[in-house]
Design an enzyme around this catalytic site. Sequence first.
Site, PDB file in Angstrom:
ATOM      1  N   HIS A   1       7.830   7.676   3.875  1.00 10.94           N
ATOM      2  CA  HIS A   1       7.011   8.584   4.672  1.00 10.94           C
ATOM      3  C   HIS A   1       6.297   7.819   5.772  1.00 10.94           C
ATOM      4  O   HIS A   1       5.962   6.658   5.623  1.00 10.94           O
ATOM      5  CB  HIS A   1       6.007   9.361   3.815  1.00 10.94           C
ATOM      6  CG  HIS A   1       5.091   8.520   2.975  1.00 10.94           C
ATOM      7  ND1 HIS A   1       5.518   7.833   1.848  1.00 10.94           N
ATOM      8  CD2 HIS A   1       3.772   8.255   3.096  1.00 10.94           C
ATOM      9  CE1 HIS A   1       4.490   7.196   1.311  1.00 10.94           C
ATOM     10  NE2 HIS A   1       3.411   7.427   2.057  1.00 10.94           N
TER      11      HIS A   1
ATOM     12  N   HIS B   1       0.797  -1.239   0.000  1.00  6.51           N
ATOM     13  CA  HIS B   1       0.000   0.000   0.000  1.00  6.51           C
ATOM     14  C   HIS B   1       0.825   1.282   0.000  1.00  6.51           C
ATOM     15  O   HIS B   1       0.357   2.312   0.483  1.00  6.51           O
ATOM     16  CB  HIS B   1      -1.012   0.008   1.154  1.00  6.51           C
ATOM     17  CG  HIS B   1      -1.895  -1.194   1.163  1.00  6.51           C
ATOM     18  ND1 HIS B   1      -2.921  -1.364   0.264  1.00  6.51           N
ATOM     19  CD2 HIS B   1      -1.875  -2.308   1.926  1.00  6.51           C
ATOM     20  CE1 HIS B   1      -3.503  -2.523   0.481  1.00  6.51           C
ATOM     21  NE2 HIS B   1      -2.880  -3.124   1.485  1.00  6.51           N
TER      22      HIS B   1
END
EC number: 3.-.-.-
Length: 133
Positions: free
Chosen positions: A94, A87
């Site tokens: 991040h 995903h």
Amino acid sequence: MSCIFCKIVKGDIPCVKLAETALSLAFLDIAPTSKGHALVIPKEHAAKMHELSDESCADILPLVKKVTKAIGPENYNVLQNNGRIAHQFVDHVHFHIIPKPNEEYGLGVGWPSYPISPEEIKALGEEISSKIK
């Protein structure tokens, strides 16, 4: 340069900045799953966590902690994905800080169990630990 996060670091794309260090930047997510959903990114471009420098790794987690404390959620998820089937949709490391105020908002996570025996776990642990330098 086509990386959206690198453009944010350079100032080419605006963001709602929460905090910044010499090596990391924290800002609010523009498509949040809950109020206060934030992103913390290294200024260094690396697609996946294992590609990030040790210096950036050492810098980013204290900033994740500070931003989480400032957002102030009682319940929250800190999420960092690597690869498409995991995903990751932006190829720049991040961390998501996602407050979970109730069952409706925030991150919903399924946690399927992987079938593995205690012996297989032990063998896997030995294999992995032998590769850590």
